[in-house]
Design a protein around this motif. Sequence first.
Motif, PDB file in Angstrom:
ATOM      1  N   TRP A 117      -7.813  -2.433  -0.532  1.00  0.00           N
ATOM      2  CA  TRP A 117      -6.687  -2.523   0.395  1.00  0.00           C
ATOM      3  C   TRP A 117      -7.145  -2.486   1.847  1.00  0.00           C
ATOM      4  O   TRP A 117      -6.607  -3.187   2.703  1.00  0.00           O
ATOM      5  CB  TRP A 117      -5.698  -1.390   0.126  1.00  0.00           C
ATOM      6  CG  TRP A 117      -4.760  -1.705  -0.986  1.00  0.00           C
ATOM      7  CD1 TRP A 117      -4.839  -1.257  -2.270  1.00  0.00           C
ATOM      8  CD2 TRP A 117      -3.597  -2.542  -0.924  1.00  0.00           C
ATOM      9  NE1 TRP A 117      -3.805  -1.766  -3.007  1.00  0.00           N
ATOM     10  CE2 TRP A 117      -3.024  -2.557  -2.209  1.00  0.00           C
ATOM     11  CE3 TRP A 117      -2.985  -3.286   0.087  1.00  0.00           C
ATOM     12  CZ2 TRP A 117      -1.875  -3.274  -2.507  1.00  0.00           C
ATOM     13  CZ3 TRP A 117      -1.839  -4.001  -0.214  1.00  0.00           C
ATOM     14  CH2 TRP A 117      -1.300  -3.996  -1.498  1.00  0.00           C
ATOM     15  N   THR A 118      -8.149  -1.653   2.144  1.00  0.00           N
ATOM     16  CA  THR A 118      -8.574  -1.570   3.554  1.00  0.00           C
ATOM     17  C   THR A 118      -9.126  -2.911   4.006  1.00  0.00           C
ATOM     18  O   THR A 118      -8.872  -3.357   5.130  1.00  0.00           O
ATOM     19  CB  THR A 118      -9.654  -0.489   3.730  1.00  0.00           C
ATOM     20  OG1 THR A 118     -10.568  -0.602   2.645  1.00  0.00           O
ATOM     21  CG2 THR A 118      -9.049   0.888   3.727  1.00  0.00           C
ATOM     22  N   GLN A 126      -0.134   6.707  12.397  1.00  0.00           N
ATOM     23  CA  GLN A 126      -1.056   7.371  11.486  1.00  0.00           C
ATOM     24  C   GLN A 126      -0.974   8.867  11.704  1.00  0.00           C
ATOM     25  O   GLN A 126      -0.551   9.327  12.764  1.00  0.00           O
ATOM     26  CB  GLN A 126      -2.481   6.886  11.700  1.00  0.00           C
ATOM     27  CG  GLN A 126      -2.957   7.024  13.135  1.00  0.00           C
ATOM     28  CD  GLN A 126      -4.337   6.419  13.292  1.00  0.00           C
ATOM     29  OE1 GLN A 126      -5.147   6.491  12.390  1.00  0.00           O
ATOM     30  NE2 GLN A 126      -4.590   5.822  14.433  1.00  0.00           N
ATOM     31  N   ASP A 146      -3.645  13.584   6.618  1.00  0.00           N
ATOM     32  CA  ASP A 146      -3.014  13.755   5.307  1.00  0.00           C
ATOM     33  C   ASP A 146      -2.994  15.241   4.968  1.00  0.00           C
ATOM     34  O   ASP A 146      -4.052  15.852   4.810  1.00  0.00           O
ATOM     35  CB  ASP A 146      -3.821  12.977   4.262  1.00  0.00           C
ATOM     36  CG  ASP A 146      -3.134  12.944   2.922  1.00  0.00           C
ATOM     37  OD1 ASP A 146      -2.014  13.479   2.823  1.00  0.00           O
ATOM     38  OD2 ASP A 146      -3.705  12.360   1.976  1.00  0.00           O
ATOM     39  N   ARG A 164      -8.835  13.241   5.853  1.00  0.00           N
ATOM     40  CA  ARG A 164      -8.269  11.923   5.486  1.00  0.00           C
ATOM     41  C   ARG A 164      -6.993  11.685   6.276  1.00  0.00           C
ATOM     42  O   ARG A 164      -6.331  12.630   6.712  1.00  0.00           O
ATOM     43  CB  ARG A 164      -7.960  11.862   3.997  1.00  0.00           C
ATOM     44  CG  ARG A 164      -9.098  12.254   3.121  1.00  0.00           C
ATOM     45  CD  ARG A 164     -10.180  11.204   3.138  1.00  0.00           C
ATOM     46  NE  ARG A 164     -11.443  11.791   2.694  1.00  0.00           N
ATOM     47  CZ  ARG A 164     -12.627  11.250   2.933  1.00  0.00           C
ATOM     48  NH1 ARG A 164     -12.715  10.128   3.616  1.00  0.00           N
ATOM     49  NH2 ARG A 164     -13.711  11.816   2.484  1.00  0.00           N
ATOM     50  N   LEU A 224      -1.004   3.369   3.535  1.00  0.00           N
ATOM     51  CA  LEU A 224      -2.386   3.404   3.060  1.00  0.00           C
ATOM     52  C   LEU A 224      -2.813   4.859   2.890  1.00  0.00           C
ATOM     53  O   LEU A 224      -2.700   5.658   3.810  1.00  0.00           O
ATOM     54  CB  LEU A 224      -3.307   2.695   4.056  1.00  0.00           C
ATOM     55  CG  LEU A 224      -4.789   2.643   3.664  1.00  0.00           C
ATOM     56  CD1 LEU A 224      -5.008   1.714   2.490  1.00  0.00           C
ATOM     57  CD2 LEU A 224      -5.641   2.206   4.844  1.00  0.00           C
ATOM     58  N   THR A 263      -5.579   7.866   0.740  1.00  0.00           N
ATOM     59  CA  THR A 263      -6.906   8.085   0.177  1.00  0.00           C
ATOM     60  C   THR A 263      -6.772   9.089  -0.956  1.00  0.00           C
ATOM     61  O   THR A 263      -6.091  10.106  -0.811  1.00  0.00           O
ATOM     62  CB  THR A 263      -7.852   8.664   1.242  1.00  0.00           C
ATOM     63  OG1 THR A 263      -7.746   7.863   2.414  1.00  0.00           O
ATOM     64  CG2 THR A 263      -9.280   8.650   0.748  1.00  0.00           C
ATOM     65  N   ASN A 264      -7.427   8.800  -2.072  1.00  0.00           N
ATOM     66  CA  ASN A 264      -7.384   9.731  -3.198  1.00  0.00           C
ATOM     67  C   ASN A 264      -7.968  11.081  -2.816  1.00  0.00           C
ATOM     68  O   ASN A 264      -8.877  11.159  -1.983  1.00  0.00           O
ATOM     69  CB  ASN A 264      -8.188   9.164  -4.366  1.00  0.00           C
ATOM     70  CG  ASN A 264      -7.300   8.477  -5.370  1.00  0.00           C
ATOM     71  OD1 ASN A 264      -6.083   8.626  -5.322  1.00  0.00           O
ATOM     72  ND2 ASN A 264      -7.898   7.737  -6.270  1.00  0.00           N
ATOM     73  N   ARG A 293     -11.299   6.455  -3.346  1.00  0.00           N
ATOM     74  CA  ARG A 293     -10.602   5.183  -3.372  1.00  0.00           C
ATOM     75  C   ARG A 293      -9.425   5.211  -2.385  1.00  0.00           C
ATOM     76  O   ARG A 293      -8.683   6.177  -2.320  1.00  0.00           O
ATOM     77  CB  ARG A 293     -10.088   4.905  -4.777  1.00  0.00           C
ATOM     78  CG  ARG A 293      -9.943   3.450  -5.100  1.00  0.00           C
ATOM     79  CD  ARG A 293      -9.785   3.268  -6.584  1.00  0.00           C
ATOM     80  NE  ARG A 293      -8.572   3.907  -7.077  1.00  0.00           N
ATOM     81  CZ  ARG A 293      -7.399   3.308  -7.130  1.00  0.00           C
ATOM     82  NH1 ARG A 293      -7.277   2.069  -6.734  1.00  0.00           N
ATOM     83  NH2 ARG A 293      -6.342   3.939  -7.603  1.00  0.00           N
ATOM     84  N   HIS A 294      -9.308   4.118  -1.633  1.00  0.00           N
ATOM     85  CA  HIS A 294      -8.112   3.924  -0.812  1.00  0.00           C
ATOM     86  C   HIS A 294      -7.129   3.085  -1.603  1.00  0.00           C
ATOM     87  O   HIS A 294      -7.519   2.182  -2.327  1.00  0.00           O
ATOM     88  CB  HIS A 294      -8.463   3.167   0.468  1.00  0.00           C
ATOM     89  CG  HIS A 294      -9.437   3.884   1.333  1.00  0.00           C
ATOM     90  ND1 HIS A 294      -9.068   4.897   2.177  1.00  0.00           N
ATOM     91  CD2 HIS A 294     -10.777   3.740   1.471  1.00  0.00           C
ATOM     92  CE1 HIS A 294     -10.137   5.342   2.816  1.00  0.00           C
ATOM     93  NE2 HIS A 294     -11.192   4.668   2.388  1.00  0.00           N
ATOM     94  N   TYR A 295      -5.888   3.375  -1.456  1.00  0.00           N
ATOM     95  CA  TYR A 295      -4.901   2.515  -2.088  1.00  0.00           C
ATOM     96  C   TYR A 295      -3.649   2.507  -1.221  1.00  0.00           C
ATOM     97  O   TYR A 295      -3.449   3.385  -0.376  1.00  0.00           O
ATOM     98  CB  TYR A 295      -4.590   2.966  -3.520  1.00  0.00           C
ATOM     99  CG  TYR A 295      -4.034   4.351  -3.614  1.00  0.00           C
ATOM    100  CD1 TYR A 295      -4.854   5.456  -3.439  1.00  0.00           C
ATOM    101  CD2 TYR A 295      -2.686   4.560  -3.869  1.00  0.00           C
ATOM    102  CE1 TYR A 295      -4.342   6.737  -3.510  1.00  0.00           C
ATOM    103  CE2 TYR A 295      -2.168   5.839  -3.938  1.00  0.00           C
ATOM    104  CZ  TYR A 295      -3.008   6.913  -3.760  1.00  0.00           C
ATOM    105  OH  TYR A 295      -2.498   8.174  -3.812  1.00  0.00           O
ATOM    106  N   ALA A 296      -2.830   1.482  -1.418  1.00  0.00           N
ATOM    107  CA  ALA A 296      -1.660   1.306  -0.558  1.00  0.00           C
ATOM    108  C   ALA A 296      -0.443   1.019  -1.416  1.00  0.00           C
ATOM    109  O   ALA A 296      -0.543   0.397  -2.472  1.00  0.00           O
ATOM    110  CB  ALA A 296      -1.889   0.167   0.423  1.00  0.00           C
TER     111      ALA A 296
END
Lengths: 448, 161
Positions: free
Chosen positions: A358-359, A372, A375, A381, A400, A402-403, A413-416
């Motif tokens: 995704w990034t 932003q 987290d 993160r 977006l 981050t695990n 892993r980044h995911y969105a």
Amino acid sequence: MPDEAAAPGDATFGSAFVDRWVRGSIDVTPLTEADRRGVEAGLAALHEAAVGHPWHGNVVWVRSPQELARALANAPALMRGPYLAVAGRARAFRVAKALSQGTMVLGYAFIAAMVAFLPSYYAGSMVSRAAGYQLEGGGLLAVVVLVTIVTGLAAAAVLSRAAINSARNVFAPIGAEIEQTVQPILAPGRLGDLDVAAAVRRRTGGLWDERLLDGAWTEGAKVRGFHRDGMLHDPSVPGAAGPAALRELGGSLLLDAPGQAVLSGLIDVRRALVWVPYAWLTVVLEPPVQMHTEQAGEGVRLHREDGPALVWADGQVEFYLHGVRIPAELAGREPTVRELHAERNSEVRRVLIEREGWTHYISRAGLRLVSQAPDPGNPGRELRLYRTPARVFDSDRLLLMTNGSPDRTGALRHYAELVPGTLNDPVEAAAWQYGVPADVYRELARRT
Amino acid sequence: MHTYGSALALIGVTVPDHFQAEADVPVLTAPQAQGDLLIVPVAPEGERPWTALPDEGEQVVHGEATGNTHWLHRGFDSPGVRWVRADGEDPLVVGFVEVPPGQSAMLVHTDEHGANGIGPGTYAIRRKREFARPEPQLATNPLLRGFGRRPDANAWDLVWD
């Protein structure tokens, strides 16, 4: 009689049976002549049990989905020969039936011509008036004949359609009848705590694709196709695994002899991949030459990163990523951002984006960062909220994340994921996903 | 105190290579997240049909497609941990856990996310939702519905376009 160790409550037998059965489901060993005879015998048993007529013996073997589509579209032509290929009075009867249908067509055409004949006189007089003088006999006749032919043909085409369709009813698909016959036989399938049929469905349910029946010739009745573990159109129909396991254990299935024959037929047919029954034809798809799968939890799904997941005997290839079918032109390389945004299917878009990350996609597509924030519970993160390009995604906000823990490769892993377009604060967006107020999410102490 | 290795031993799973088995699992009473689950303290309102957690634990979420299984277990010396699956009143709540004073519970993920220790209190276990595009409002006038190729168009849209 089975010994005590193999009693129907025995979980090791059940799970071993499921493993063995699933290996059969994804088996791609090429069929031998003997295998084909076995499949045809199984189809014959099923056909006779379902429709009560003798088996037609007309099996068309196809090697790939493209050949399957062609054969299914051509079904009437493939059935005509075997339908008429009987001896004696039966043949005379069938020819007469075909002729009577043909006579109906001719009759419709004749009526159409008669109907067209009357206005043709009027057309002649119109031509006379337009031309300013009376047509001679020959000219009038030419106009009458022309108008009759043209309107007659058009009317006949419309009218005879009904007649042709009624003739084609003889060739209807019979998948629904076979389904009704096999349903009561497939119902049992519990071995103690383990529901074999459900276990098999969980493992292999992702492999089968109803799309194989697209464009199949149909006449009224819906075309049904069967695969190794059930039916293509309805994932809830169980395969033969349950009763097969019970029978292997020597358990009582309460089946009469025809029922046993149907069950044996269903098991024999599993050497083939997919079969589609018509009244006078069964089209059978052979297994592919290569099938690449991955394990996803309990299930098996088609997946290959570096080439086609399915290679068929006639050379057709199909690409899959994590169970999602990818167009061939997008499979071998990284798609451009324009291609990704033009892709209408959101699942295809998602797996293609996730293949690169995704990034990577976000920087390549130049998504605008809305805001932003750190987290909560995931030190170091950030949560980042992006604005998506217009008319591509269902929402115009993408979050977006981050695990909290590394995945099996050791990478974080980044995911969105999409969030409602009304949100502008990333913490609020993350809280929305769990349905809690943003203040609660801000107190998050730990994320794993 | 539990370590990650001892938490995974509860469900009979060996530690994946990329985790440290000796890593401590902190027991917390604040909200914490495990992948797509969120453990949130809630007020212990009303009486719920609690059941005691069995020795082998409980599968809170069992993802058939993803293998995404979260197990709920009792911590060390915690016989009083109780749990109840949600009745579906809030679709995002999977269930509730009650941990008596001095005891603890464990939420363990079999694959990726490690383990979370839960201190005394009452908690809701929530799952994540996905964004779904809102359904377009269909035109209610039967004369206008289905006009053209856009079933969701109304008269104003047709004028506007």
